[in-house]
Write an enzyme that holds these catalytic residues in place. Structure first.
Site, PDB file in Angstrom:
ATOM      1  N   CYS A 132       0.843  -1.185   0.000  1.00  0.00           N
ATOM      2  CA  CYS A 132       0.000   0.000   0.000  1.00  0.00           C
ATOM      3  C   CYS A 132       0.883   1.241   0.000  1.00  0.00           C
ATOM      4  CB  CYS A 132      -0.913   0.004   1.231  1.00  0.00           C
ATOM      5  SG  CYS A 132      -2.084   1.379   1.290  1.00  0.00           S
ATOM      6  N   HIS A 175      -9.681  -3.319  -1.495  1.00  0.00           N
ATOM      7  CA  HIS A 175      -8.595  -2.623  -0.795  1.00  0.00           C
ATOM      8  C   HIS A 175      -8.973  -1.163  -0.543  1.00  0.00           C
ATOM      9  CE1 HIS A 175      -4.122  -1.933  -0.113  1.00  0.00           C
ATOM     10  NE2 HIS A 175      -4.567  -0.690  -0.274  1.00  0.00           N
ATOM     11  N   GLU A 176      -9.508  -0.492  -1.560  1.00  0.00           N
ATOM     12  CA  GLU A 176      -9.864   0.922  -1.401  1.00  0.00           C
ATOM     13  C   GLU A 176     -11.079   1.116  -0.502  1.00  0.00           C
ATOM     14  OE1 GLU A 176      -7.626   2.849  -2.252  1.00  0.00           O
ATOM     15  OE2 GLU A 176      -6.584   1.368  -3.489  1.00  0.00           O
ATOM     16  N   HIS A 179     -10.003   1.286   2.970  1.00  0.00           N
ATOM     17  CA  HIS A 179      -9.551   2.624   3.346  1.00  0.00           C
ATOM     18  C   HIS A 179     -10.729   3.499   3.766  1.00  0.00           C
ATOM     19  CE1 HIS A 179      -5.269   2.592   2.607  1.00  0.00           C
ATOM     20  NE2 HIS A 179      -5.441   2.044   1.413  1.00  0.00           N
TER      21      HIS A 179
END
Length: 230
Positions: A132, A175-176, A179
């Protein structure tokens, strides 16, 4: 060890410093503030262990749809991703309190208020090795991701979309969206798998709770079944 924190450094700042890696302390910005950025390179990106990376982003309010503020924010997110060679990027990673996610595909998309509405069966989850941009480049984590996901989102104009993602785009989207919840790939592995004692010390408080969130496979009712933006 480049991440080893000395006693004096620990007292002076809440992130490790070295010539190899320096954490940030970005201010929290709302959409209006964020859209005033004038750099063609986009926003600054947070660097672990900046506390801003642990905030859950707020959904974009319907008052912003169709406005120059939201359009510019989406363009700045794309510019930031391009500058940093990111295959995906959440505005949250830049200290922007807004659920906006950029995803690089054959045709890049910028998703406002994205939600996973359907996932592949748990038995079909795939193993990925991830890194990342907000973490030291020497850190990699082995994680499990759904093989495919269906995501609903709005574009900046307020038009509703649904997209089916599989393989690498599905991985990047998950993954995003992590976040967006203040979750990092650090939360997908045990403390013993972290890079060194300094990282373990910084991550130990709340790690178990964050790990439960990271491994949750919740889905949301489709946005299309809710009140749409007028």
């Amino acid at each position: 060890d480049p991440l080893l924190i000395g006693r004096e450094s620990k007292q002076r700042q809440n992130y490790p410093y070295s010539d190899v890696w320096t954490g940030t302390a970005l201010p929290l910005m709302d959409l209006s503030d964020a859209s005033t950025e004038t750099s063609c390179d986009g926003w600054n990106m947070g660097r672990w262990p900046d506390p801003i990376l642990r905030r859950s982003a707020t959904a974009v309010d319907k008052q912003y749809f169709g406005t120059e503020i939201l359009q510019r924010a989406c363009r700045l997110l794309e510019a930031t991703a391009t500058t940093n060679s990111a295959v995906g990027l959440a505005a949250q990673q830049c200290g922007i309190d807004a659920r906006i996610v950029y995803l690089e595909k054959s045709k890049p998309i910028t998703m406002v208020n994205p939600h996973i509405i359907k996932r592949s069966p748990e038995a079909d989850m795939l193993v990925w090795t991830e890194e990342c941009l907000v973490l030291p480049p020497t850190f990699r984590a082995t994680v499990l991701r759904d093989a495919w996901v269906d995501v609903e989102y709005y574009d900046w104009k307020g038009t509703l979309h649904q997209i089916h993602l599989k393989g690498e785009p599905a991985r990047a989207a998950q993954h995003e969206l992590d976040h967006d919840r203040g979750i990092l790939v650090l939360d997908h592995v045990g403390l013993e798998e972290l890079q060194n004692d300094a990282m373990r010390e910084l991550e130990k408080d709340g790690h178990d709770e964050r790990m439960l969130i990271a491994y949750s496979r919740d889905t949301f009712s489709p946005l299309s079944s809710r009140v749409q933006v007028s």
